[in-house]
Design a protein around this motif. Structure first.
Motif, PDB file in Angstrom:
ATOM      1  N   GLU A  33      47.352  57.857  56.844  1.00 16.12           N
ATOM      2  CA  GLU A  33      46.233  58.245  57.699  1.00 16.12           C
ATOM      3  C   GLU A  33      45.066  57.307  57.376  1.00 16.12           C
ATOM      4  OE1 GLU A  33      46.508  60.465  60.004  1.00 16.12           O
ATOM      5  OE2 GLU A  33      48.265  61.649  59.399  1.00 16.12           O
ATOM      6  N   TRP A  34      44.783  56.385  58.295  1.00 16.94           N
ATOM      7  CA  TRP A  34      43.766  55.352  58.046  1.00 16.94           C
ATOM      8  C   TRP A  34      43.038  55.081  59.361  1.00 16.94           C
ATOM      9  CZ3 TRP A  34      43.758  49.489  57.734  1.00 16.94           C
ATOM     10  CH2 TRP A  34      42.841  49.015  56.782  1.00 16.94           C
ATOM     11  N   GLU A  35      42.413  56.130  59.873  1.00 15.67           N
ATOM     12  CA  GLU A  35      41.710  56.006  61.153  1.00 15.67           C
ATOM     13  C   GLU A  35      40.473  55.110  60.996  1.00 15.67           C
ATOM     14  OE1 GLU A  35      40.826  59.808  62.844  1.00 15.67           O
ATOM     15  OE2 GLU A  35      42.867  60.565  62.560  1.00 15.67           O
ATOM     16  N   LEU A  68      52.388  59.267  55.150  1.00 12.84           N
ATOM     17  CA  LEU A  68      52.419  59.704  53.755  1.00 12.84           C
ATOM     18  C   LEU A  68      51.161  59.223  53.044  1.00 12.84           C
ATOM     19  CD1 LEU A  68      56.069  58.556  52.880  1.00 12.84           C
ATOM     20  CD2 LEU A  68      55.340  60.938  53.165  1.00 12.84           C
ATOM     21  N   PRO A  69      50.821  59.829  51.898  1.00 15.73           N
ATOM     22  CA  PRO A  69      49.790  59.219  51.048  1.00 15.73           C
ATOM     23  C   PRO A  69      50.224  57.807  50.651  1.00 15.73           C
ATOM     24  CG  PRO A  69      50.274  61.447  50.318  1.00 15.73           C
ATOM     25  CD  PRO A  69      51.311  61.104  51.349  1.00 15.73           C
ATOM     26  N   TRP A  70      49.258  56.910  50.451  1.00 13.16           N
ATOM     27  CA  TRP A  70      49.574  55.495  50.264  1.00 13.16           C
ATOM     28  C   TRP A  70      50.492  55.241  49.078  1.00 13.16           C
ATOM     29  CZ3 TRP A  70      49.900  51.746  53.370  1.00 13.16           C
ATOM     30  CH2 TRP A  70      49.917  50.420  52.935  1.00 13.16           C
ATOM     31  N   VAL A  71      50.297  55.952  47.980  1.00 15.71           N
ATOM     32  CA  VAL A  71      51.158  55.744  46.817  1.00 15.71           C
ATOM     33  C   VAL A  71      52.608  56.062  47.161  1.00 15.71           C
ATOM     34  CG1 VAL A  71      51.664  56.533  44.472  1.00 15.71           C
ATOM     35  CG2 VAL A  71      49.306  56.101  45.141  1.00 15.71           C
ATOM     36  N   TYR A 154      39.078  54.663  39.862  1.00 18.19           N
ATOM     37  CA  TYR A 154      40.190  54.741  40.801  1.00 18.19           C
ATOM     38  C   TYR A 154      40.262  56.124  41.425  1.00 18.19           C
ATOM     39  CZ  TYR A 154      41.701  50.173  39.254  1.00 18.19           C
ATOM     40  OH  TYR A 154      41.745  48.838  38.987  1.00 18.19           O
ATOM     41  N   VAL A 155      40.439  56.142  42.746  1.00 15.64           N
ATOM     42  CA  VAL A 155      40.510  57.389  43.506  1.00 15.64           C
ATOM     43  C   VAL A 155      41.770  57.366  44.362  1.00 15.64           C
ATOM     44  CG1 VAL A 155      38.014  57.727  43.537  1.00 15.64           C
ATOM     45  CG2 VAL A 155      39.079  56.397  45.358  1.00 15.64           C
ATOM     46  N   THR A 156      42.094  58.511  44.946  1.00 17.48           N
ATOM     47  CA  THR A 156      43.335  58.620  45.721  1.00 17.48           C
ATOM     48  C   THR A 156      43.160  58.322  47.201  1.00 17.48           C
ATOM     49  OG1 THR A 156      42.945  61.004  45.959  1.00 17.48           O
ATOM     50  CG2 THR A 156      44.341  60.283  44.119  1.00 17.48           C
ATOM     51  N   SER A 157      41.911  58.228  47.673  1.00 15.24           N
ATOM     52  CA  SER A 157      41.694  57.999  49.101  1.00 15.24           C
ATOM     53  C   SER A 157      40.287  57.471  49.341  1.00 15.24           C
ATOM     54  CB  SER A 157      41.896  59.295  49.897  1.00 15.24           C
ATOM     55  OG  SER A 157      40.906  60.241  49.555  1.00 15.24           O
ATOM     56  N   ASP A 158      40.087  56.849  50.504  1.00 14.16           N
ATOM     57  CA  ASP A 158      38.752  56.402  50.911  1.00 14.16           C
ATOM     58  C   ASP A 158      37.802  57.582  51.022  1.00 14.16           C
ATOM     59  OD1 ASP A 158      39.215  53.535  51.333  1.00 14.16           O
ATOM     60  OD2 ASP A 158      40.473  54.148  53.004  1.00 14.16           O
ATOM     61  N   SER A 159      38.301  58.700  51.554  1.00 15.67           N
ATOM     62  CA  SER A 159      37.435  59.866  51.741  1.00 15.67           C
ATOM     63  C   SER A 159      36.922  60.395  50.410  1.00 15.67           C
ATOM     64  CB  SER A 159      38.176  60.966  52.510  1.00 15.67           C
ATOM     65  OG  SER A 159      39.361  61.339  51.845  1.00 15.67           O
ATOM     66  N   LEU A 160      37.772  60.401  49.381  1.00 14.07           N
ATOM     67  CA  LEU A 160      37.319  60.855  48.071  1.00 14.07           C
ATOM     68  C   LEU A 160      36.268  59.908  47.504  1.00 14.07           C
ATOM     69  CD1 LEU A 160      37.431  62.801  45.730  1.00 14.07           C
ATOM     70  CD2 LEU A 160      39.432  61.561  44.849  1.00 14.07           C
ATOM     71  N   GLY A 161      36.463  58.612  47.684  1.00 13.96           N
ATOM     72  CA  GLY A 161      35.470  57.650  47.223  1.00 13.96           C
ATOM     73  C   GLY A 161      34.118  57.866  47.879  1.00 13.96           C
ATOM     74  N   TYR A 178      35.253  49.898  59.372  1.00 15.31           N
ATOM     75  CA  TYR A 178      35.521  50.859  60.436  1.00 15.31           C
ATOM     76  C   TYR A 178      36.088  52.156  59.878  1.00 15.31           C
ATOM     77  CZ  TYR A 178      35.058  46.583  63.183  1.00 15.31           C
ATOM     78  OH  TYR A 178      34.604  45.414  63.727  1.00 15.31           O
ATOM     79  N   VAL A 179      36.914  52.062  58.851  1.00 19.37           N
ATOM     80  CA  VAL A 179      37.477  53.259  58.221  1.00 19.37           C
ATOM     81  C   VAL A 179      36.364  54.080  57.574  1.00 19.37           C
ATOM     82  CG1 VAL A 179      39.005  54.107  56.393  1.00 19.37           C
ATOM     83  CG2 VAL A 179      39.743  52.227  57.865  1.00 19.37           C
ATOM     84  N   GLY A 180      35.484  53.402  56.828  1.00 15.78           N
ATOM     85  CA  GLY A 180      34.389  54.099  56.176  1.00 15.78           C
ATOM     86  C   GLY A 180      33.460  54.768  57.163  1.00 15.78           C
ATOM     87  N   ARG A 181      33.112  54.061  58.220  1.00 15.03           N
ATOM     88  CA  ARG A 181      32.223  54.632  59.229  1.00 15.03           C
ATOM     89  C   ARG A 181      32.871  55.833  59.917  1.00 15.03           C
ATOM     90  NH1 ARG A 181      27.331  53.867  57.788  1.00 15.03           N
ATOM     91  NH2 ARG A 181      26.642  51.703  57.730  1.00 15.03           N
ATOM     92  N   ARG A 182      34.153  55.728  60.181  1.00 11.85           N
ATOM     93  CA  ARG A 182      34.862  56.842  60.826  1.00 11.85           C
ATOM     94  C   ARG A 182      34.857  58.072  59.916  1.00 11.85           C
ATOM     95  NH1 ARG A 182      38.371  56.920  65.333  1.00 11.85           N
ATOM     96  NH2 ARG A 182      39.425  58.933  65.446  1.00 11.85           N
ATOM     97  N   LEU A 183      35.143  57.871  58.640  1.00 11.84           N
ATOM     98  CA  LEU A 183      35.171  58.992  57.702  1.00 11.84           C
ATOM     99  C   LEU A 183      33.789  59.623  57.548  1.00 11.84           C
ATOM    100  CD1 LEU A 183      37.506  57.520  54.954  1.00 11.84           C
ATOM    101  CD2 LEU A 183      38.001  59.487  56.417  1.00 11.84           C
ATOM    102  N   LEU A 184      32.759  58.801  57.456  1.00  7.86           N
ATOM    103  CA  LEU A 184      31.406  59.343  57.318  1.00  7.86           C
ATOM    104  C   LEU A 184      31.011  60.173  58.535  1.00  7.86           C
ATOM    105  CD1 LEU A 184      29.643  56.237  55.759  1.00  7.86           C
ATOM    106  CD2 LEU A 184      29.902  58.463  54.653  1.00  7.86           C
ATOM    107  N   SER A 185      31.410  59.742  59.720  1.00  5.88           N
ATOM    108  CA  SER A 185      31.071  60.493  60.930  1.00  5.88           C
ATOM    109  C   SER A 185      31.747  61.850  60.952  1.00  5.88           C
ATOM    110  CB  SER A 185      31.459  59.690  62.182  1.00  5.88           C
ATOM    111  OG  SER A 185      32.865  59.626  62.328  1.00  5.88           O
TER     112      SER A 185
END
Length: 247
Positions: A33-35, A68-71, A154-161, A178-185
């Motif tokens: 999931e990497w919108e 799946l989760p990236w790992v 180290y974190v498990t996802s962009d959203s956690l960071g 774009y991923v960061g901006r999408r998550l923040l919105s």
């Protein structure tokens, strides 16, 4: 009766054939999931979903995405349990296990910081005083990934960071713009102005699809995908799909 038996046998074959993940589609591509690039709930699974599906379709392949989760994406791909995975950034350290496709357009990778932090930098070495959230298993840039002088959390996802950034637990987050901006919105719709994407970006990163070398027939799939990608580039389809992400 004979027809019912044949259908049952065909269904079993779809499940067992080549160790695929209980899907009857032609190919299984592991992703995350990497919108807005790719997502299970996005129309046509987003930009990357459209590119991968269309490139393979031009060679007669049907694609099923496994989210799946990236790992776990990397684990499945490393064991040859899927036909391909992505999107990935180019990393020579992965090339002993995977063959990389031709590139297709991605976006700017950089650093998110709180706007009132007034953090600025010219080189990666200027970041050594800060705590930086980095997603475990992600390829970023050689400077970031190899720098042992940086304080990386180290974190498990962009959203956690980004959540840690908003809670003042880290100073910076490495993420696609774009991923960061999408998550923040989605996570902080009324607080987006509190976060800046720092200039300059660390890199403008093209994207790749990766094919496990341990997977029988991966060479042909790589050729088929690259041929479809070239065709999409030549007829303007690739640029059309990319334009939907914005600038």
């Amino acid at each position: 009766m004979f027809c019912r038996i044949c259908i049952s046998l065909l269904l079993c074959a779809c499940i067992l054939l080549s160790g695929r993940v209980a899907f009857c589609s032609d190919l299984v591509v592991a992703t995350l999931e990497w919108e807005p690039y790719v997502g299970s709930t996005l129309p046509e699974n987003g930009y990357v979903g459209r590119v991968v599906r269309e490139a393979f379709a031009r060679a007669g392949h049907e694609v099923r995405f496994l989210f799946l989760p990236w790992v776990r994406v990397l684990d499945r791909a490393s064991h040859g349990e899927v036909d391909a995975y992505g999107p990935e950034y180019l990393d020579p350290k992965l090339q002993d296990r995977f063959e990389f496709s031709d590139p297709f357009p991605g976006g700017p990778l950089g650093l998110f910081a709180l706007a009132d932090s007034e953090i600025s930098f010219r080189t990666v070495r200027d970041l050594r005083l800060y705590t930086i959230a980095v997603v475990r298993g992600y390829v970023n840039t050689p400077e970031i990934d190899s720098a042992d002088y940086l304080h990386k959390q180290y974190v498990t996802s962009d959203s956690l960071g980004l959540q840690m950034l908003m809670n003042h637990r880290v100073d910076l987050v490495v993420a696609d713009k774009y991923v960061g901006r999408r998550l923040l919105s989605e996570m902080y719709p009324t607080r987006q102005a509190e976060v800046d994407f720092l200039d300059p970006p660390l890199a403008n990163k093209p994207l790749y699809l990766c094919f496990p070398r341990s997977r029988p027939g991966h060479e042909k799939l790589l050729r088929d995908f690259n041929a479809g990608l070239r065709s999409m580039r030549d007829d303007g389809t690739l640029a059309e799909y990319r334009s939907a992400l914005g600038e």
